[in-house]
Design a protein around this motif. Structure first.
Motif, mmCIF file in Angstrom:
data_model
loop_
_atom_site.group_PDB
_atom_site.id
_atom_site.type_symbol
_atom_site.label_atom_id
_atom_site.label_comp_id
_atom_site.label_asym_id
_atom_site.label_seq_id
_atom_site.Cartn_x
_atom_site.Cartn_y
_atom_site.Cartn_z
ATOM 1 N N LEU A 1 50.131 38.376 36.706
ATOM 2 C CA LEU A 1 49.575 38.701 35.383
ATOM 3 C C LEU A 1 48.812 37.518 34.806
ATOM 4 O O LEU A 1 47.746 37.686 34.206
ATOM 5 N N ILE A 2 49.348 36.303 34.975
ATOM 6 C CA ILE A 2 48.646 35.118 34.472
ATOM 7 C C ILE A 2 47.301 34.951 35.166
ATOM 8 O O ILE A 2 46.274 34.668 34.521
ATOM 9 N N GLU B 1 45.409 37.246 36.607
ATOM 10 C CA GLU B 1 44.476 38.278 36.155
ATOM 11 C C GLU B 1 43.958 37.965 34.760
ATOM 12 O O GLU B 1 42.775 38.154 34.460
ATOM 13 N N THR B 2 44.849 37.479 33.899
ATOM 14 C CA THR B 2 44.423 37.141 32.532
ATOM 15 C C THR B 2 43.399 36.015 32.534
ATOM 16 O O THR B 2 42.367 36.084 31.846
ATOM 17 N N VAL B 3 43.663 34.975 33.330
ATOM 18 C CA VAL B 3 42.733 33.847 33.395
ATOM 19 C C VAL B 3 41.394 34.301 33.971
ATOM 20 O O VAL B 3 40.319 33.907 33.482
ATOM 21 N N VAL C 1 40.010 37.312 33.879
ATOM 22 C CA VAL C 1 39.283 38.137 32.918
ATOM 23 C C VAL C 1 38.723 37.275 31.771
ATOM 24 O O VAL C 1 37.578 37.455 31.335
ATOM 25 N N ARG C 2 39.515 36.323 31.327
ATOM 26 C CA ARG C 2 39.072 35.483 30.202
ATOM 27 C C ARG C 2 37.901 34.583 30.598
ATOM 28 O O ARG C 2 37.015 34.316 29.764
ATOM 29 N N THR C 3 37.884 34.099 31.833
ATOM 30 C CA THR C 3 36.809 33.173 32.232
ATOM 31 C C THR C 3 35.581 33.884 32.739
ATOM 32 O O THR C 3 34.484 33.328 32.684
ATOM 33 N N GLU D 1 34.975 37.772 32.514
ATOM 34 C CA GLU D 1 34.507 38.996 31.854
ATOM 35 C C GLU D 1 34.158 38.734 30.386
ATOM 36 O O GLU D 1 33.401 39.455 29.812
#
Length: 364
Positions: free
Chosen positions: A353-354, A356-358, A360-362, A364
């Motif tokens: 999850l971490i 994927e979050t990183v 998407v944040r960097t 998308e």
């Protein structure tokens, strides 16, 4: 293009080849360095045994290298991911792929496939090479790198607890009433403190108790030693307590360990620690799948920011944080604080999850 799972065949093979070559190159470098350092520390112990020679050093290397490979293969995947992404980003190849309409997940797809292949190889290697090598090495280390006795039912370094007292036996041979003990040590404790240590050269089952011979008793409170020809101890400790074989999860493959756990459950014994090791035999190799995701920040940050080195450091920090969390969870599982399944899989799911979050944040 965005509807396809993988990019074109040429790009897919190109990225997978870069990733695999760097993975095994980094692994080879780590194994050479770490095995050399490990051999420097153990060679003195091996050669100090009479009769051991250079051939025994090579035998040790043959048993130790699989353990190092299994331990540091995920590290190799992480470093290879960072090197590959840093190279692609520095050469603006990531920019070209994004300009062609590829999403971040499509660019990562070939590396995910390659890391899945690495995970499969790691699982098979651990089951068929690492586990047998670990079992042989532990037996050799139990006799301090001396001659290994033939497998004639002799058990080594057996511990038995009776109340507050602990009994350590160097070697146990025979079964039932014919059980023989060699090099016996009895640690007598009162209120959690060690009171005395009883040492004996041998012991045998005699009328419901253990008769140990050539006894030396050291009283810690008086700092005095007493010698006796024989002493009767351990009344009620049946020979079966010394004949139970300890199940070493690291020295068994996945399916043999699964069968051993079933047998222990049928005997009413706790198996939480072994179940954690069993689940980790799957989650450990699968950690290779996380490395492209955790290292993706080295490729998908802002290309014009000029902070490639900083992004690579962040990716490395995320990867090493996973290994720390994984070891911590296993330790908590061994202590009984975490259930076996949670101890083995929680770090994997958390960092998935971490990552994927990183990403998407960097991107998308």
């Amino acid at each position: 293009m965005r509807l396809a799972l993988f990019p074109s065949r040429q790009i897919g093979w190109y990225m997978a080849r870069l990733f695999l070559v760097r993975t095994f190159a980094v692994l080879l470098m780590l194994v050479l360095v770490l095995q050399t350092l490990d051999l420097l520390g153990e060679s003195g112990k091996i050669l100090s045994v009479a009769g051991n020679s250079e051939a025994d050093l090579w035998a040790y290397v043959g048993m130790r290298v699989p353990q190092i490979v299994a331990r540091f293969l995920p590290f190799s995947v992480l470093l290879a991911t960072l090197i590959t992404f840093a190279t692609l980003s520095q050469n603006s190849e990531v920019v070209a792929m994004k300009a062609a309409g590829l999403s971040a997940h499509q660019i990562l797809a070939p590396m995910f496939a390659a890391s899945l292949l690495v995970a499969g190889i790691s699982f098979v290697f651990n089951d068929n090479v690492v586990a047998p090598a670990t079992a042989k090495l532990k037996v050799w280390q139990d006799v301090d790198y001396g001659p290994v006795p033939l497998d004639d039912g002799v058990r080594t370094n057996v511990w038995v607890r009776e109340g507050r007292d602990l009994i350590q036996v160097r070697t146990v041979s025979g079964y039932g009433n014919a059980t023989q003990l060699q090099d016996v040590r009895l640690y007598q404790r009162i209120d959690g403190s060690l009171k005395s240590v009883i040492r004996a050269e041998s012991g045998r089952w005699d009328d419901g108790a253990w008769r140990i011979e050539k006894v030396r008793i050291f009283d810690l409170s008086k700092a005095e030693q007493q010698q006796l020809p024989a002493l009767v101890v351990g009344r009620g400790i049946d020979p079966e307590r010394f004949n139970r074989k300890k199940v070493d999860g690291d020295a068994l493959g996945f399916f043999p360990l699964m069968r051993a756990i079933d047998d222990l459950k049928a005997a009413g014994r706790r198996t939480d620690t072994l179940e954690g090791i069993l689940w980790h035999k799957i989650s450990g190799p699968l950690s290779a799948l996380l490395m492209p995701l955790l290292g993706a920040i080295a490729a998908f940050g802002l290309a014009r920011s000029g902070a490639l080195f900083l992004r690579a450091v962040i990716g490395m920090a995320l990867g090493f944080a996973y290994f720390v969390a994984d070891n911590f969870a296993l330790a908590m599982g061994n202590l009984g604080a975490y259930p076996p399944f949670i101890a083995a899989w929680a770090p994997f799911l958390l960092f998935l999850l971490i990552g994927e979050t990183v990403l998407v944040r960097t991107e998308e």
